[in-house]
Design an enzyme around this catalytic site. Sequence first.
Site, PDB file in Angstrom:
ATOM      1  N   LYS A  52      -4.793 -10.209 -20.734  1.00 28.08           N
ATOM      2  CA  LYS A  52      -4.297 -10.543 -19.398  1.00 28.08           C
ATOM      3  C   LYS A  52      -2.837 -11.020 -19.486  1.00 28.08           C
ATOM      4  O   LYS A  52      -2.001 -10.658 -18.659  1.00 28.08           O
ATOM      5  CB  LYS A  52      -5.191 -11.606 -18.742  1.00 28.08           C
ATOM      6  CG  LYS A  52      -6.560 -11.055 -18.360  1.00 28.08           C
ATOM      7  CD  LYS A  52      -7.585 -12.102 -17.991  1.00 28.08           C
ATOM      8  CE  LYS A  52      -8.960 -11.445 -17.813  1.00 28.08           C
ATOM      9  NZ  LYS A  52     -10.063 -12.386 -17.564  1.00 28.08           N
ATOM     10  N   GLN A  96     -11.610 -18.593 -17.467  1.00 27.65           N
ATOM     11  CA  GLN A  96     -12.321 -17.571 -18.234  1.00 27.65           C
ATOM     12  C   GLN A  96     -13.759 -18.009 -18.502  1.00 27.65           C
ATOM     13  O   GLN A  96     -14.010 -19.145 -18.913  1.00 27.65           O
ATOM     14  CB  GLN A  96     -11.562 -17.310 -19.559  1.00 27.65           C
ATOM     15  CG  GLN A  96     -12.082 -16.134 -20.356  1.00 27.65           C
ATOM     16  CD  GLN A  96     -11.873 -14.777 -19.676  1.00 27.65           C
ATOM     17  OE1 GLN A  96     -10.932 -14.584 -18.918  1.00 27.65           O
ATOM     18  NE2 GLN A  96     -12.760 -13.845 -19.938  1.00 27.65           N
ATOM     19  N   ASP A 119      -9.851 -14.035  -9.359  1.00 27.71           N
ATOM     20  CA  ASP A 119     -11.048 -13.392  -9.929  1.00 27.71           C
ATOM     21  C   ASP A 119     -12.018 -12.967  -8.826  1.00 27.71           C
ATOM     22  O   ASP A 119     -12.916 -12.162  -9.068  1.00 27.71           O
ATOM     23  CB  ASP A 119     -11.798 -14.385 -10.837  1.00 27.71           C
ATOM     24  CG  ASP A 119     -11.614 -14.080 -12.320  1.00 27.71           C
ATOM     25  OD1 ASP A 119     -11.325 -12.916 -12.655  1.00 27.71           O
ATOM     26  OD2 ASP A 119     -11.769 -15.017 -13.123  1.00 27.71           O
TER      27      ASP A 119
HETATM   28  N1  GUN Z   1     -15.524 -13.224 -18.523  1.00 35.55           N
HETATM   29  C1  GUN Z   1     -15.808 -11.905 -18.597  1.00 35.55           C
HETATM   30  N2  GUN Z   1     -15.178 -11.242 -17.608  1.00 35.55           N
HETATM   31  C2  GUN Z   1     -14.483 -12.164 -16.902  1.00 35.55           C
HETATM   32  C3  GUN Z   1     -13.621 -12.082 -15.778  1.00 35.55           C
HETATM   33  O1  GUN Z   1     -13.370 -11.018 -15.195  1.00 35.55           O
HETATM   34  N3  GUN Z   1     -13.091 -13.245 -15.366  1.00 35.55           N
HETATM   35  C4  GUN Z   1     -13.362 -14.443 -15.960  1.00 35.55           C
HETATM   36  N4  GUN Z   1     -12.808 -15.521 -15.463  1.00 35.55           N
HETATM   37  N5  GUN Z   1     -14.153 -14.534 -17.008  1.00 35.55           N
HETATM   38  C5  GUN Z   1     -14.700 -13.403 -17.477  1.00 35.55           C
END
Ligand code: GUN
Length: 292
Positions: A52, A96, A119
């Site tokens: 990211k 996350q 998200d």
């Molecule tokens: N863990 C796995 N996929 C994601 C996601 O898209 N966002 C977040 N915050 N955690 C994750």
Amino acid sequence: MQIIDGKQIASEIKMEIAAKSAAIIDKGDRPPHLVAVLVGEDAASQTYVSSKERACKEVGFTSTIYRLEADIREEKLLEIIDFLNKDDEVDGFIVQLPLPEQINVQKVIRSINPSKDVDGFHPVSLGRTMLGEPTFLPATPYGIMQLLERSHIETSGKHCVVLGRSNIVGTPISVMLSRKAYPGNCTVTLCHTGTKNLKEIAKTADILIAAMGQPHFVTADMVKEGAVVIDVGIHRMEDNSEKGYHIIGDVKFDEVAPKCSFITPVPGGVGPMTIVSLLINTFKAYNGEIEK
Ligand code: GUN
């Protein structure tokens, strides 16, 4: 059979975002800023967060990672979220997942201001998704929608079968594809662990979305000739390669692909689109498009 090249489509969208970001910087304004909160040392989470960060760099966004100890108290994490909610220089942020056991995940998600919930996991964001109101669409379903759109795949009137009812993929994509819109206007069947005759139902799909999180679950006998197959699975399989593993999906690609009109590979299908969705959402947050 056409392979949907998620990597290529993601790269095109990133170029479009980078151009918009450059125009902002040329005007003398600050670029969009995404913050990722990473708690603990989970290997997969570290990889995702690094990807990211790299994507933000590629499009000219500012990104910051808050690395927090695995034993952080919930109260402390909520304080940090409150700080990020109030910081005008932070457009959007993600926490996350997964989070350590001592932390109540839903409480954490609810504490995020919906105007910064890039998200799209907050109940307000998901409620707006369900109603078709402007919102941050959750990254993976939004990525799937963009793959369908950019590949000009007809969805109206089609039977879409979604395998898996998770809060972040199966449930939202089933709602999104049933709405009167493009992509959308599908008749959707959502299959899960309680479904009887899952194989027979999958075989009736014009569009099959595999998001049940089981490696190589979807086999050729479960797929109709000419179907569109979208594989959301990401599984690390250990091997003797230099890396020590390779990635496979929920679909047995080699045997399923010859039957399909379109199929996404793993890796290089849905995965790269997830991060692009996050960038688009961050841009929306920067523009103040989504209310509290
Ligand atoms: N863990 C796995 N996929 C994601 C996601 O898209 N966002 C977040 N915050 N955690 C994750």
